[in-house]
Each structure stands twice: as structure tokens, then as C-alpha cells.
Design an enzyme around this catalytic site. Structure first.
Site, short mmCIF file in Angstrom:
data_model
loop_
_atom_site.label_atom_id
_atom_site.label_comp_id
_atom_site.label_asym_id
_atom_site.label_seq_id
_atom_site.Cartn_x
_atom_site.Cartn_y
_atom_site.Cartn_z
CE LYS A 73 -3.99 -1.32 2.83
NZ LYS A 73 -4.65 -0.99 4.11
CG ASP A 122 -9.96 -0.78 6.65
OD1 ASP A 122 -8.97 -1.41 7.05
OD2 ASP A 122 -11.11 -1.26 6.70
CB SER A 123 -8.57 -1.64 0.98
OG SER A 123 -7.29 -2.00 1.46
CG PHE A 148 -0.66 -6.27 -2.10
CD1 PHE A 148 -0.73 -5.20 -2.97
CD2 PHE A 148 -1.49 -6.27 -0.98
CE1 PHE A 148 -1.62 -4.15 -2.74
CE2 PHE A 148 -2.37 -5.21 -0.74
CZ PHE A 148 -2.43 -4.16 -1.62
N GLY A 149 -1.79 -9.42 -1.95
CA GLY A 149 -3.15 -9.76 -1.49
C GLY A 149 -3.91 -10.64 -2.48
CG ASP A 154 -3.25 -7.34 -6.59
OD1 ASP A 154 -4.39 -6.90 -6.36
OD2 ASP A 154 -2.22 -6.66 -6.48
CG HIS A 167 -9.41 -1.18 -4.64
ND1 HIS A 167 -8.65 -1.85 -5.57
CD2 HIS A 167 -8.92 -1.57 -3.43
CE1 HIS A 167 -7.77 -2.61 -4.94
NE2 HIS A 167 -7.91 -2.45 -3.64
P1 ITT Z 1 -2.78 -1.68 7.17
O1 ITT Z 1 -4.03 -1.93 7.98
O2 ITT Z 1 -1.56 -1.53 8.02
O3 ITT Z 1 -2.92 -0.56 6.20
P2 ITT Z 1 -3.48 -4.25 5.97
O4 ITT Z 1 -2.87 -5.07 4.87
O5 ITT Z 1 -3.81 -4.95 7.25
O6 ITT Z 1 -2.51 -2.99 6.26
P3 ITT Z 1 -6.30 -3.73 5.61
O7 ITT Z 1 -6.62 -3.95 7.03
O8 ITT Z 1 -6.93 -2.56 4.91
O9 ITT Z 1 -4.74 -3.53 5.38
O10 ITT Z 1 -6.59 -5.07 4.82
C1 ITT Z 1 -6.79 -5.04 3.47
C2 ITT Z 1 -6.56 -6.42 2.89
O11 ITT Z 1 -7.35 -6.45 1.67
C3 ITT Z 1 -5.11 -6.60 2.45
O12 ITT Z 1 -4.34 -7.26 3.42
C4 ITT Z 1 -5.27 -7.47 1.21
O13 ITT Z 1 -5.43 -8.80 1.57
C5 ITT Z 1 -6.58 -6.95 0.62
N1 ITT Z 1 -6.32 -5.88 -0.35
C6 ITT Z 1 -6.51 -4.53 -0.19
N2 ITT Z 1 -6.14 -3.86 -1.30
C7 ITT Z 1 -5.70 -4.78 -2.17
C8 ITT Z 1 -5.18 -4.72 -3.46
O14 ITT Z 1 -4.99 -3.56 -4.09
N3 ITT Z 1 -4.83 -5.86 -4.06
C9 ITT Z 1 -4.99 -7.05 -3.44
N4 ITT Z 1 -5.46 -7.20 -2.20
C10 ITT Z 1 -5.82 -6.07 -1.56
#
Ligand code: ITT
Length: 203
Positions: free
Chosen positions: A12, A70-71, A153-154, A156, A179
């Protein structure tokens, strides 16, 4: 102008930097502070509430204008899950891979037309004088039947956006439709209202 990016997620951070630095901001991260900030308990009931909790914690710790995202990924077939719980979908010790595998298993044999989902990103910005705002970006798509290794990541590797699986896109392509790309562009527009057009300082 300095902005603190209140996130523990390095991916992020990179996405914030890619968009905010060309706008002229000096982006400050936890890494630049040289100390670890406390984890924020994400107890909000909406993405907006959680983004505000994280941004306010950043402000409290650094005194700088702070921004947080937050996503999550909301899957229609699963009534919006994993949603707010996207990071920890597969439980304690969840990894991106275990989350992806759990989601693929939950959608096993679900036909393509029922695999619709939306990625949501809410960004909160808080100022030392108590002002704050939030913006939201969304990207609609579908959950793939299998993992595509690549960038990002995540989720994706399993999210099919209107221009292709996120993990198969370049960072610039992802920013153009994602997003977070959308929420960051809205954030830029909103933030301009809080800045002095003459010297870019806060007003
Ligand atoms: P912070 O709270 O420290 O910002 P986090 O990774 O825990 O980091 P979130 O609580 O917002 O963030 O969780 C969002 C999750 O959603 C993240 O860990 C990914 O699994 C997923 N995610 C969010 N944006 C994404 C993206 O652009 N591509 C893929 N997965 C995403």
C-alpha cells in the site's frame, strides 16, 4: 508538504508513494521514523471507520497530517465476505496465499456469472487541527477460478478487473483502474481544498 502514511502494508505504501510523490508531497512512512508504531485495532464497522482509526493513530504518534487506507474484497456470493476481514480471512497467521486458497475453495464450482466481487478502498485524512475527510474508490470484477502469479499483493492473483487479472497488470495499469487508484485520485482532489494555492501549505 509532509504526509504520514499510516500503514504497515509495504505494498500500500508503494501505491500511495507512486501517486502522492508526483503531486509534490513528501511521503513519510513508518520506515522513515526509525521506530515501530503500535498496531491499531480495527474495531470499526465500516471501511471508513477503520481508515479513520488508523489515520488518527498516525496523527497521534507523529503530529503530521496522516492518511490511512482501509480496504477489502467483497464477494457477492459470500454476502460481502471477506470484506472488512480481508486481511485475516483465513484466520490467525493468515498469509496472502492462504487467503486466496480459502476464497477459491469457498467458490469451488460456483459458475463464472455468480463470481462477481468488488474491491473497496477508503482513505481517511486527518489534520492536526481536528479536521478530517474520507473518500472511497471501488473496482468491480470477478473472482478467477485459479491463481495467476505476477505483480501486486493480497488478492491480486485471483481478482479479474475489467482490464485483466490484477496480478497480470503493470503497476501503472493497476493504478488506472483499481479501487486504490480511484480513492487516491479523489483524495488528491479533496486535499487540494485544504491547501493554500500560493505555496502549497496547509490552509
Ligand atoms: P494496514 O491496515 O496496516 O494498512 P493491511 O494489509 O492490514 O494494512 P487492511 O486492514 O486494509 O490492510 O486489509 C486489506 C486487505 O485487503 C489486504 O491485506 C489485502 O489482503 C486486501 N487488499 C486490499 N487492497 C488490495 C489490493 O490492491 N490488491 C490485493 N489485495 C488487496
Amino acid at each position: 508538504m509532509k504526509i504520514y502514511i499510516a500503514t504497515k502494508n509495504k505494498n500500500k505504501c508503494k501505491e500511495f508513494q507512486r501517486i502522492l510523490e508526483p503531486m509534490g508531497f513528501t511521503v513519510v512512512t513508518e520506515n522513515d521514523l526509525g521506530r515501530e508504531l503500535p498496531d491499531v485495532e480495527e474495531t470499526g464497522e465500516t471501511f471508513e471507520e477503520n481508515a479513520l482509526l488508523k489515520a488518527n493513530s498516525g496523527l497521534k504518534e507523529t503530529g503530521m497530517i496522516s492518511v490511512a487506507d482501509d480496504s477489502g474484497l467483497c464477494v457477492d456470493y459470500l454476502d460481502g465476505a471477506p470484506g472488512l476481514y480481508s486481511a485475516r480471512f483465513s484466520g490467525e497467521g493468515a498469509t496472502y496465499e492462504s487467503n486466496n486458497l480459502k476464497l477459491l475453495a469457498a467458490l469451488k464450482d460456483v459458475p463464472e456469472e455468480k463470481r462477481t466481487a468488488v474491491f473497496v478502498s477508503c482513505i481517511a485524512c486527518v489534520f492536526p487541527d481536528g479536521r478530517s475527510f474520507t473518500v472511497r474508490g471501488e473496482c468491480h470484477g470477478k473472482i478467477a477460478a485459479e491463481i495467476t502469479e505476477g505483480n501486486g499483493f493480497g488478492y491480486d492473483p485471483i481478482f479479474i478487473s475489467p482490464i485483466g487479472v490484477f496480478s497480470a497488470l503493470s503497476p501503472e495499469q493497476k493504478d488506472s483502474i483499481s479501487h486504490r487508484g480511484q480513492s487516491l485520485r479523489k483524495f488528491e482532489e479533496e486535499l487540494k481544498k485544504y491547501m493554500n494555492p500560493e505555496d502549497g501549505s496547509e490552509c
